[in-house]
Design a protein around this motif. Structure first.
Motif, mmCIF file in Angstrom:
data_model
loop_
_atom_site.group_PDB
_atom_site.id
_atom_site.type_symbol
_atom_site.label_atom_id
_atom_site.label_comp_id
_atom_site.label_asym_id
_atom_site.label_seq_id
_atom_site.Cartn_x
_atom_site.Cartn_y
_atom_site.Cartn_z
ATOM 1 N N SER A 246 -68.010 89.121 3.573
ATOM 2 C CA SER A 246 -68.433 89.068 4.533
ATOM 3 C C SER A 246 -69.591 88.098 4.843
ATOM 4 N N ARG A 247 -70.937 88.294 6.065
ATOM 5 C CA ARG A 247 -71.467 87.381 6.222
ATOM 6 C C ARG A 247 -72.277 87.921 7.465
ATOM 7 N N HIS A 248 -73.864 88.092 7.171
ATOM 8 C CA HIS A 248 -74.484 88.133 7.971
ATOM 9 C C HIS A 248 -75.362 87.281 8.041
ATOM 10 N N VAL A 249 -75.220 87.269 10.179
ATOM 11 C CA VAL A 249 -75.739 85.760 10.795
ATOM 12 C C VAL A 249 -76.371 86.013 10.605
ATOM 13 N N ALA A 250 -77.737 86.895 11.581
ATOM 14 C CA ALA A 250 -79.028 87.470 11.936
ATOM 15 C C ALA A 250 -79.611 87.223 10.180
ATOM 16 N N LYS A 251 -79.235 87.014 9.170
ATOM 17 C CA LYS A 251 -80.012 86.875 7.459
ATOM 18 C C LYS A 251 -79.725 85.672 7.108
ATOM 19 N N GLY A 252 -78.322 85.401 7.811
ATOM 20 C CA GLY A 252 -78.369 83.475 7.711
ATOM 21 C C GLY A 252 -77.943 83.200 6.060
ATOM 22 N N TYR A 253 -76.837 84.611 5.868
ATOM 23 C CA TYR A 253 -75.960 83.875 4.431
ATOM 24 C C TYR A 253 -74.363 85.001 4.829
#
Length: 240
Positions: A202-209
């Motif tokens: 997965s990705r966490h765009v807001a947290k940048g990873y």
């Protein structure tokens, strides 16, 4: 001059590379094939990918979900690979797709066809994901090859309403639609050989990873990652 002999060639197969797309029957989900693994019990081949890719079905009577091959550059898959049995994603977000279609070919390589000089990266083994600051790359159906820096190891993340531990965080790289992508260290001296070190989930765009599950959490005692050495071994018949 005529001959009484005929030559029969094996049927052409659709090779499924790590990094290729996979999709369900009615496009409820599209993800990325991670890498081929073999059962130690009977050498049955499976594709490892993210387990959450099956959560929307459509479901077979036994609860499994059929997946189809989706090569780079295509938008609809018409070659059945096989079913993913209902995965237990409470601890690790992974699932196994059984190779059920004889027209599907097994290949221990990762797709890299944007590079005409090195269109495939051959899997030569696995290696632990254990160094913060190292550069790793992934091959995905949507964004193809991209790389990032390992930010942290053995961390906890929330994903799909669940808390997962033992996870690696990798600096943001294009990964939307690439759940299940194989992850490998960037070691140009080894090319075209690579070591598999994990799988993107997965990705966490807001947290940048991006979230990567390390290889030691993915492989259990009953399976192993298929490598190029298995392909050339004379005592394996998993391609049939």
């Amino acid at each position: 001059m005529t001959s009484n002999y005929s030559v029969e060639f094996p049927p052409l197969r659709h090779l499924v590379f790590g990094g290729d797309g996979i999709q369900t029957f009615n496009l409820t989900a599209s993800c990325t094939a991670g890498f081929w693994v073999l059962s130690r019990l009977n050498s049955t081949p499976y594709i490892m990918t993210a387990g959450h890719c099956s959560k929307l079905g459509p479901f077979n009577p036994d609860g499994s979900v059929d997946f189809y091959h989706l090569p780079w550059g295509t938008i609809e898959g018409n070659q059945l690979i096989g079913p993913m049995a209902p995965p237990n994603i409470s601890v690790i977000d992974k699932g196994l797709i059984l190779k059920q279609n004889d027209s599907i070919g097994v290949i221990p390589s990762v797709r890299n066809t944007d590079d005409i000089d090195m269109p495939e990266l051959k899997i030569i083994g696995t290696v632990d994901l254990d160094t913060v600051g190292s550069v790793v790359c992934k091959s995905g159906y949507v964004s193809h090859i991209s790389c990032g820096v390992v930010l942290s190891l053995h961390t906890k993340v929330f994903q799909g309403g669940r808390l997962y531990g033992g996870i690696a965080k990798v600096s943001m790289m294009p990964c939307r639609g690439d759940s299940g992508s194989p992850v490998f260290p960037l070691v140009p001296d080894l090319f075209p050989g690579i070591f598999i070190t994990g799988m993107l989930t997965s990705r966490h765009v807001a947290k940048g990873y991006c979230v990567v599950v390390p290889i030691d959490m993915l492989i259990t005692d009953d399976i192993y990652v298929l490598t190029i050495n298995d392909l050339i071994s004379s005592d394996n018949n998993f391609l049939s």
